[in-house]
Design an enzyme around this catalytic site. Structure first.
Site, PDB file in Angstrom:
ATOM      1  N   GLY A  61      -0.220   1.049   2.710  1.00 17.59           N
ATOM      2  CA  GLY A  61      -1.193   1.588   2.450  1.00 17.59           C
ATOM      3  C   GLY A  61      -1.929   1.007   1.163  1.00 17.59           C
ATOM      4  N   GLY A  64       0.764   0.232  -1.914  1.00 14.26           N
ATOM      5  CA  GLY A  64       2.166   0.720  -1.870  1.00 14.26           C
ATOM      6  C   GLY A  64       2.586   0.390  -0.201  1.00 14.26           C
ATOM      7  N   VAL A  66       5.287   2.665   2.561  1.00 14.76           N
ATOM      8  CA  VAL A  66       6.227   3.907   2.819  1.00 14.76           C
ATOM      9  C   VAL A  66       7.318   3.618   3.567  1.00 14.76           C
ATOM     10  CG1 VAL A  66       5.904   6.184   3.812  1.00 14.76           C
ATOM     11  CG2 VAL A  66       3.995   5.221   2.673  1.00 14.76           C
ATOM     12  N   ASP A 185     -10.297  11.634   0.537  1.00 18.13           N
ATOM     13  CA  ASP A 185     -10.043  10.636   1.297  1.00 18.13           C
ATOM     14  C   ASP A 185      -9.386  11.336   2.506  1.00 18.13           C
ATOM     15  OD1 ASP A 185      -9.673   8.019   2.040  1.00 18.13           O
ATOM     16  OD2 ASP A 185      -7.946   7.472   0.907  1.00 18.13           O
TER      17      ASP A 185
END
Ligand code: ATP
Length: 354
Positions: A61, A64, A66, A185
């Site tokens: 994302g 970062g 995940v 968002d």
């Protein structure tokens, strides 16, 4: 027994964020440093980051990565979101994307407050100093991936499924707005699906707490995907009196409308199929486009729901409370067997039974 439970709970609360390194003169770190995080109660106590073994990358994302991780002590699977801090003015375009301490602090602050069946749960937060600093969120693992991936696999969803998606997202927003949190968002990649087919809201990277003074970053540079779901008053506050919209809750409702329509037509709906999705086309579609591409076959309830969400004037737009009572969401959910007005169960089983 009560004492034992209390002690175990306190252990989970010990997870805290050491103060971040001092900001450089070019850092945009204007807010207080990330505060110790008190995540909602967790079935497993995750005391050390080293207890988590990385198994795979689940996604990338803004800022970062995940990972799917295995908690060795409990043998449970989690999702570990690792955000890298931007401590220096990084002009290297090839460097990995990073976030500011301010954004990380905001996300941690919000995750520490929320606990709802309609929001992806955060079990623990760790701060590391490796590579300039990282903030690691240990999240509930959502095995079905995101609605974005489900849409890519299925192209379009039925009105029944969309109705239930809308209901769960609205219930999550009802909870968040009740806590004075604007998500900011809502989009298919931030709506995650678990193995039970339940859909939950994730990613508080640009969220804000109303009245806290920390304003969400609505900058559109380099985040087209996110901008595409922004409301007219966020994209062009001057024209749409966005500055008067003190709380911003109406912007989340707009995003629900875009997602719902996208689920039915199978592509981003505010610009024409095949049209180049550049900034000008997006601005036009969001702020000026008058006609919505709603298929002939769509029910009157679906049309009316979408119009109430995609009302350009935020003052006239439907509220979360109003939309939860809308026949597109309300009636259908009382007649379907696998979802009730309060439960999020079995919503998107199709994600596993394509
Ligand atoms: N809890 C989770 N369980 C399973 N997969 C997840 C989880 N959280 C995120 N992912 C996956 O990782 C991807 C990246 O998530 P992340 O929240 O970092 O960014 P994003 O929402 O996709 O993009 P952006 O940061 O630009 O908003 C998601 O799209 C999703 O596929």
């Amino acid at each position: 027994m009560t004492l034992v439970r209390k002690r175990r709970h306190q252990q989970a609360l010990r997870l805290s964020l050491p103060p971040p390194p001092p900001p450089s003169s070019t850092d945009d770190f204007h807010s207080p440093p990330p505060q110790p995080v008190t995540p909602p109660t967790s079935p497993d106590i995750i005391e050390n980051l080293s207890d988590l073994k990385k198994l795979a990358v689940l996604g990338h994302g803004n800022g970062g990565t995940v990972y799917k991780v295995h908690h060795q002590r409990s043998s449970s699977i989690y999702a570990l979101k690792v955000l890298r801090f931007n401590n220096q003015n990084n002009n290297n375009a090839a460097a990995p994307m990073m976030i500011s301490h301010q954004a990380a602090a905001r996300e941690a602050e919000i995750l520490k407050r929320v606990d709802s069946q309609f929001i992806v749960k955060c079990h623990a937060v760790f701060h590391t100093i490796s590579g300039g600093g990282e903030l690691c969120f240990v999240m509930e693992h959502m095995e079905g991936g995101s609605l974005y991936e489900a849409l890519r696999a299925h192209e379009k969803l039925s009105e029944d499924v969309i109705s239930r998606v809308a209901q769960c997202v609205l219930k999550g927003l009802q909870y968040l707005h009740g806590m004075k949190i604007v998500h900011g968002d809502i989009k298919p990649s931030n709506l995650l699906i678990n193995a039970k087919g339940e859909i939950k809201i994730a990613d508080f990277g640009v969220s804000r707490i109303v009245g806290s003074g920390n304003v969400g970053n609505a900058s559109c540079e380099g985040c087209m995907g996110t901008c595409a779901y922004m409301s007219p008053e966020r994209v062009d506050p001057e024209r749409w009196d966005g500055d008067d919209n003190a709380d911003g809750f109406a912007g989340d409702v707009w995003s629900v409308g875009v997602v719902v329509l996208e689920c039915l037509v199978g592509h981003y709906p505010l610009i024409g199929m095949g049209e180049k999705p550049d900034w000008a086309a997006l601005i036009w579609g969001i702020c000026f486009g008058e006609r919505l591409e709603i298929p002939e076959s769509a029910s009157p309830e679906f049309r009316s729901f979408v119009w109430r969400c995609l009302e350009k004037d935020w003052r006239k737009r439907g509220s979360v409370e109003e939309l939860l009572q809308h026949p597109f969401v309300n009636n259908r959910c009382f007649t379907t067997s696998c979802a009730s007005a309060t439960s999020n169960h079995g919503l998107l089983d199709f994600a596993f039974h394509a």
